[in-house]
Design an enzyme around this catalytic site. Sequence first.
Site, PDB file in Angstrom:
ATOM      1  N   HIS A 217      -4.686  -0.982   0.208  1.00 44.09           N
ATOM      2  CA  HIS A 217      -3.668  -0.368   0.308  1.00 44.09           C
ATOM      3  C   HIS A 217      -2.907  -0.627   1.488  1.00 44.09           C
ATOM      4  O   HIS A 217      -1.591  -0.688   1.538  1.00 44.09           O
ATOM      5  CB  HIS A 217      -4.225   0.929   0.279  1.00 44.09           C
ATOM      6  CG  HIS A 217      -3.193   2.143   0.351  1.00 44.09           C
ATOM      7  ND1 HIS A 217      -3.024   2.846  -0.725  1.00 44.09           N
ATOM      8  CD2 HIS A 217      -2.250   2.786   1.120  1.00 44.09           C
ATOM      9  CE1 HIS A 217      -1.842   3.588  -0.390  1.00 44.09           C
ATOM     10  NE2 HIS A 217      -1.662   3.685   0.734  1.00 44.09           N
ATOM     11  N   GLU A 218      -3.445  -0.529   2.820  1.00 47.67           N
ATOM     12  CA  GLU A 218      -2.814  -0.778   4.032  1.00 47.67           C
ATOM     13  C   GLU A 218      -1.946  -2.408   3.855  1.00 47.67           C
ATOM     14  O   GLU A 218      -0.978  -2.396   4.344  1.00 47.67           O
ATOM     15  CB  GLU A 218      -3.488  -0.386   5.248  1.00 47.67           C
ATOM     16  CG  GLU A 218      -4.082   1.195   5.249  1.00 47.67           C
ATOM     17  CD  GLU A 218      -3.260   2.131   4.957  1.00 47.67           C
ATOM     18  OE1 GLU A 218      -1.974   1.814   5.308  1.00 47.67           O
ATOM     19  OE2 GLU A 218      -3.531   2.969   4.413  1.00 47.67           O
TER      20      GLU A 218
ATOM     21  N   HIS B 160       0.926  -2.131   2.154  1.00 47.77           N
ATOM     22  CA  HIS B 160       2.278  -1.629   2.832  1.00 47.77           C
ATOM     23  C   HIS B 160       3.105  -2.762   3.877  1.00 47.77           C
ATOM     24  O   HIS B 160       3.938  -2.851   3.730  1.00 47.77           O
ATOM     25  CB  HIS B 160       1.865  -0.600   3.718  1.00 47.77           C
ATOM     26  CG  HIS B 160       1.617   0.835   3.001  1.00 47.77           C
ATOM     27  ND1 HIS B 160       2.937   1.303   2.403  1.00 47.77           N
ATOM     28  CD2 HIS B 160       0.717   1.758   2.909  1.00 47.77           C
ATOM     29  CE1 HIS B 160       2.792   2.651   1.773  1.00 47.77           C
ATOM     30  NE2 HIS B 160       1.395   2.796   2.288  1.00 47.77           N
TER      31      HIS B 160
ATOM     32  N   CYS C 148      -0.854   8.091  -1.611  1.00 46.78           N
ATOM     33  CA  CYS C 148      -0.116   7.616  -0.404  1.00 46.78           C
ATOM     34  C   CYS C 148       0.480   8.804   0.403  1.00 46.78           C
ATOM     35  O   CYS C 148       1.096   9.475  -0.310  1.00 46.78           O
ATOM     36  CB  CYS C 148       0.712   6.507  -0.667  1.00 46.78           C
ATOM     37  SG  CYS C 148       1.616   5.700   0.563  1.00 46.78           S
TER      38      CYS C 148
END
Length: 183
Positions: free
Chosen positions: A131-132, A135, A89
């Site tokens: 992943h995003e 976040h 990351c």
Amino acid sequence: MTVRPIRFYGDPVLRTPAEQITVVDDRIRSLVTDLLDTTALDGRAGVAAPQIGVGLAAFSYNIDGRTGYVLNPVLESTWGDVEEIDEGCLSVPGLWNKTPRYEHARVTGIDLDGEPVVLEGSGLMAQMLQHETDHLKGVVYIDTLAPEHRKEAMREIRGSEWFAPATVSAGSAKASAFGRTSR
């Protein structure tokens, strides 16, 4: 071109769920431009708005020459086997771990004109989508690791030169997809 500094693990913005975008104005257009510029650096697969210090639900991507952004993204579905994939990351530079991710993922959202956006894919695209969107929920990839791997990752983070709990920081190293750095 405005490449925004990446916030590092320990910065509270990375742990705060992002707010939905309710009005698309010049501020949001500027955010999208900054996200796209920040993701355009070599090797970057995606950047979520919290990673550049903005607590709004948006991310940009750059996968296999395909670039874009999504506002108010929702991870609508994941399917296939869960695989342990090497992942890092930008907000946790230099650290790579086997991270559980589904083989395929689909995200929906909107663009600057309020039109629907659908992103779907496998491989790196599926990994980036998961992943995003994590976040945007205040989740950093190390949170998804098995307890023993997370404990080791936290030990490495605490020993890194960039880690400063609850502070805003930005690196000078050029970071690649999901956090690998090169100078």
